[in-house]
Design a protein around this motif. Sequence first.
Motif, PDB file in Angstrom:
ATOM      1  N   ARG A  68       5.943   8.618 -12.652  1.00 12.09           N
ATOM      2  CA  ARG A  68       6.095   7.502 -13.588  1.00 12.09           C
ATOM      3  C   ARG A  68       5.032   6.444 -13.372  1.00 12.09           C
ATOM      4  N   VAL A  69       4.771   6.131 -12.096  1.00 17.45           N
ATOM      5  CA  VAL A  69       3.839   5.065 -11.732  1.00 17.45           C
ATOM      6  C   VAL A  69       2.775   5.627 -10.806  1.00 17.45           C
ATOM      7  N   SER A  70       1.540   5.161 -10.989  1.00 17.84           N
ATOM      8  CA  SER A  70       0.437   5.565 -10.116  1.00 17.84           C
ATOM      9  C   SER A  70       0.206   4.479  -9.065  1.00 17.84           C
ATOM     10  N   TYR A  71       0.092   4.903  -7.804  1.00 16.56           N
ATOM     11  CA  TYR A  71      -0.085   3.968  -6.698  1.00 16.56           C
ATOM     12  C   TYR A  71      -1.444   4.213  -6.037  1.00 16.56           C
ATOM     13  N   PRO A  72      -2.185   3.146  -5.713  1.00 14.69           N
ATOM     14  CA  PRO A  72      -3.499   3.331  -5.102  1.00 14.69           C
ATOM     15  C   PRO A  72      -3.412   3.772  -3.649  1.00 14.69           C
ATOM     16  N   LEU A  73      -4.413   4.515  -3.202  1.00 13.98           N
ATOM     17  CA  LEU A  73      -4.542   4.923  -1.809  1.00 13.98           C
ATOM     18  C   LEU A  73      -5.881   4.428  -1.270  1.00 13.98           C
ATOM     19  N   ILE A  74      -5.929   4.169   0.025  1.00 13.28           N
ATOM     20  CA  ILE A  74      -7.204   3.881   0.669  1.00 13.28           C
ATOM     21  C   ILE A  74      -7.971   5.191   0.766  1.00 13.28           C
ATOM     22  N   THR A  75      -9.173   5.229   0.226  1.00 10.68           N
ATOM     23  CA  THR A  75      -9.959   6.462   0.241  1.00 10.68           C
ATOM     24  C   THR A  75     -10.605   6.642   1.615  1.00 10.68           C
ATOM     25  N   LEU A  76     -10.271   7.744   2.277  1.00 10.82           N
ATOM     26  CA  LEU A  76     -10.717   8.015   3.639  1.00 10.82           C
ATOM     27  C   LEU A  76     -11.457   9.338   3.704  1.00 10.82           C
ATOM     28  N   ASP A  77     -12.330   9.480   4.704  1.00 11.83           N
ATOM     29  CA  ASP A  77     -12.950  10.761   5.000  1.00 11.83           C
ATOM     30  C   ASP A  77     -12.771  11.048   6.485  1.00 11.83           C
ATOM     31  N   ALA A  78     -12.929  12.291   6.874  1.00 14.61           N
ATOM     32  CA  ALA A  78     -12.629  12.698   8.246  1.00 14.61           C
ATOM     33  C   ALA A  78     -13.462  11.956   9.291  1.00 14.61           C
ATOM     34  N   PRO A  79     -14.809  11.830   9.127  1.00 11.16           N
ATOM     35  CA  PRO A  79     -15.576  11.100  10.145  1.00 11.16           C
ATOM     36  C   PRO A  79     -15.092   9.665  10.333  1.00 11.16           C
ATOM     37  N   TYR A  80     -14.706   9.027   9.229  1.00 15.10           N
ATOM     38  CA  TYR A  80     -14.234   7.646   9.342  1.00 15.10           C
ATOM     39  C   TYR A  80     -12.931   7.577  10.135  1.00 15.10           C
ATOM     40  N   VAL A  81     -11.989   8.477   9.839  1.00 16.71           N
ATOM     41  CA  VAL A  81     -10.712   8.467  10.544  1.00 16.71           C
ATOM     42  C   VAL A  81     -10.926   8.720  12.031  1.00 16.71           C
ATOM     43  N   ARG A  82     -11.748   9.692  12.362  1.00 14.61           N
ATOM     44  CA  ARG A  82     -12.010   9.989  13.783  1.00 14.61           C
ATOM     45  C   ARG A  82     -12.568   8.764  14.507  1.00 14.61           C
ATOM     46  N   GLN A  83     -13.561   8.112  13.900  1.00 13.55           N
ATOM     47  CA  GLN A  83     -14.191   6.964  14.556  1.00 13.55           C
ATOM     48  C   GLN A  83     -13.236   5.781  14.634  1.00 13.55           C
ATOM     49  N   ALA A  84     -12.421   5.587  13.608  1.00 12.97           N
ATOM     50  CA  ALA A  84     -11.450   4.498  13.632  1.00 12.97           C
ATOM     51  C   ALA A  84     -10.472   4.679  14.791  1.00 12.97           C
ATOM     52  N   VAL A  85     -10.053   5.916  15.035  1.00 15.89           N
ATOM     53  CA  VAL A  85      -9.149   6.198  16.152  1.00 15.89           C
ATOM     54  C   VAL A  85      -9.851   5.896  17.479  1.00 15.89           C
ATOM     55  N   ARG A  86     -11.100   6.309  17.618  1.00 13.07           N
ATOM     56  CA  ARG A  86     -11.858   6.008  18.851  1.00 13.07           C
ATOM     57  C   ARG A  86     -12.014   4.506  19.033  1.00 13.07           C
ATOM     58  N   ASN A  87     -12.249   3.795  17.955  1.00  9.71           N
ATOM     59  CA  ASN A  87     -12.430   2.346  18.035  1.00  9.71           C
ATOM     60  C   ASN A  87     -11.176   1.624  18.499  1.00  9.71           C
ATOM     61  N   CYS A  88     -10.029   2.273  18.355  1.00 13.53           N
ATOM     62  CA  CYS A  88      -8.756   1.686  18.789  1.00 13.53           C
ATOM     63  C   CYS A  88      -8.428   2.020  20.238  1.00 13.53           C
ATOM     64  N   GLY A  89      -9.397   2.618  20.957  1.00 17.26           N
ATOM     65  CA  GLY A  89      -9.198   2.881  22.376  1.00 17.26           C
ATOM     66  C   GLY A  89      -8.653   4.248  22.708  1.00 17.26           C
ATOM     67  N   PHE A  90      -8.942   5.230  21.846  1.00 17.53           N
ATOM     68  CA  PHE A  90      -8.472   6.589  22.079  1.00 17.53           C
ATOM     69  C   PHE A  90      -9.646   7.527  22.348  1.00 17.53           C
ATOM     70  N   LYS A  91      -9.364   8.601  23.075  1.00 19.06           N
ATOM     71  CA  LYS A  91     -10.355   9.619  23.381  1.00 19.06           C
ATOM     72  C   LYS A  91      -9.738  10.987  23.154  1.00 19.06           C
ATOM     73  N   ASP A  92     -10.500  12.035  23.475  1.00 16.54           N
ATOM     74  CA  ASP A  92     -10.020  13.415  23.301  1.00 16.54           C
ATOM     75  C   ASP A  92      -9.493  13.636  21.890  1.00 16.54           C
ATOM     76  N   VAL A  93     -10.241  13.148  20.917  1.00 16.58           N
ATOM     77  CA  VAL A  93      -9.835  13.256  19.517  1.00 16.58           C
ATOM     78  C   VAL A  93     -10.023  14.693  19.044  1.00 16.58           C
ATOM     79  N   GLN A  94      -8.946  15.302  18.575  1.00 17.47           N
ATOM     80  CA  GLN A  94      -8.988  16.658  18.039  1.00 17.47           C
ATOM     81  C   GLN A  94      -8.313  16.679  16.679  1.00 17.47           C
ATOM     82  N   ASP A  95      -8.824  17.507  15.781  1.00 19.10           N
ATOM     83  CA  ASP A  95      -8.212  17.516  14.459  1.00 19.10           C
ATOM     84  C   ASP A  95      -8.337  18.880  13.797  1.00 19.10           C
ATOM     85  N   ASP A  96      -7.517  19.048  12.773  1.00 17.49           N
ATOM     86  CA  ASP A  96      -7.534  20.237  11.929  1.00 17.49           C
ATOM     87  C   ASP A  96      -7.462  19.754  10.489  1.00 17.49           C
ATOM     88  N   ILE A  97      -8.298  20.311   9.620  1.00 15.01           N
ATOM     89  CA  ILE A  97      -8.343  19.870   8.232  1.00 15.01           C
ATOM     90  C   ILE A  97      -7.914  21.008   7.312  1.00 15.01           C
TER      91      ILE A  97
END
Length: 264
Positions: free
Chosen positions: A209-238
Motif C-alpha cells: 500500500r505504502v512505499s518506504y525509503p531505505l538507506i542505499t548500501l553496498d557491501a564495501p561500505y557495510v564492511r568498513q562501517a563495521v570496522r569503524n565501530c571497533g570490530f575485526k575479523d569481518v566475514q560475510d556472505d552475499i
Amino acid sequence: MASDEQTETPLYDKFSAKTYLKSNYSVGADGIPDSHEDWLPWLLNNLKDTFAGGKLSGKRLLDVGTGPAIHNLISAARVFPNITCAEYCQENREEVEKWVRGEEDAFDWAPFIKYVCGLEGDSDWEARQVALRDAIKHVVFCDVREERPLGTFDGGPYDVVSSMFLLSTVGKDRADFDEILSKLGSLVKPGGTLVLVCDLEATHYTDGRVSYPLITLDAPYVRQAVRNCGFKDVQDDILFFRSTEGMNWDGTSYIYLTARKCAE
C-alpha cells in the motif's frame, strides 16, 4: 520473561503482525521454507554455521529488531540460554510473547524449527522449541534512533548482538546508518560478536500500500562501517538475486556479516 510496556508512534497503527507472518513465512511440502530464490534457507544456513559451529561463547544474546518472528533465533538457542528480543512495534512484541507462552493463536514456528534442526543434524526439534522458549527471557521496547536504544532496560553488554534487515529501514542516510550501527556496537562486549543482515543497493520497500525509503548500501561500505565501530575479523556472505520480480523491494542482494569486537 519481562516485557517493556512502552508503545510506538502511529507509524504502526495499521500494521498487522499476523498478516505479515502469514504472507512471509511458509514452508513447502518438502519441509523447506518457501521464499523468493530461497533467501530464507540461505539465512537459516548462515545462522546455523554461526551458532552451531562451536566458535561462539557466552550466555547472553540481544536480537535488535526481532519483529514478530523468532526464526533467526532457532540456532542461537542451541548456544545461548539468555536471549533478549528488542523490538519497536508493540504488536510484534506481543506476537513473540504469545509464542513464548505457547498460546493457541500464536504463529506456528514448528516447521522452521524442524528445518533448522535438520540442518544441524539434531532430530529432537521439540526439545529445541522448549529450549528457545526458555531462552527468551526478555521482550523489550527498542528504538535505535535514541541515545539509549533499550531505554531503561539495562541488560548489556552482550556476548552477541544480532540484527536482521533493520538498519537500512530506520534512518535517512549513511550518516544515520553509521550512528545506529555505533549504538548497536556499543552493546557488544569486548571480544563479543556482531551478526548483521542488510539489504544492498535498495532504495525502498513496500507493504503493498505504502512505499518506504531505505538507506542505499553496498557491501564495501557495510564492511568498513563495521570496522569503524571497533570490530575485526569481518566475514560475510552475499546472496545475489537473479530477479526481484514479485518482491516488495528493489535491491540486488542481501549481506550476512559477522564480526568480532576488538578488546579494550
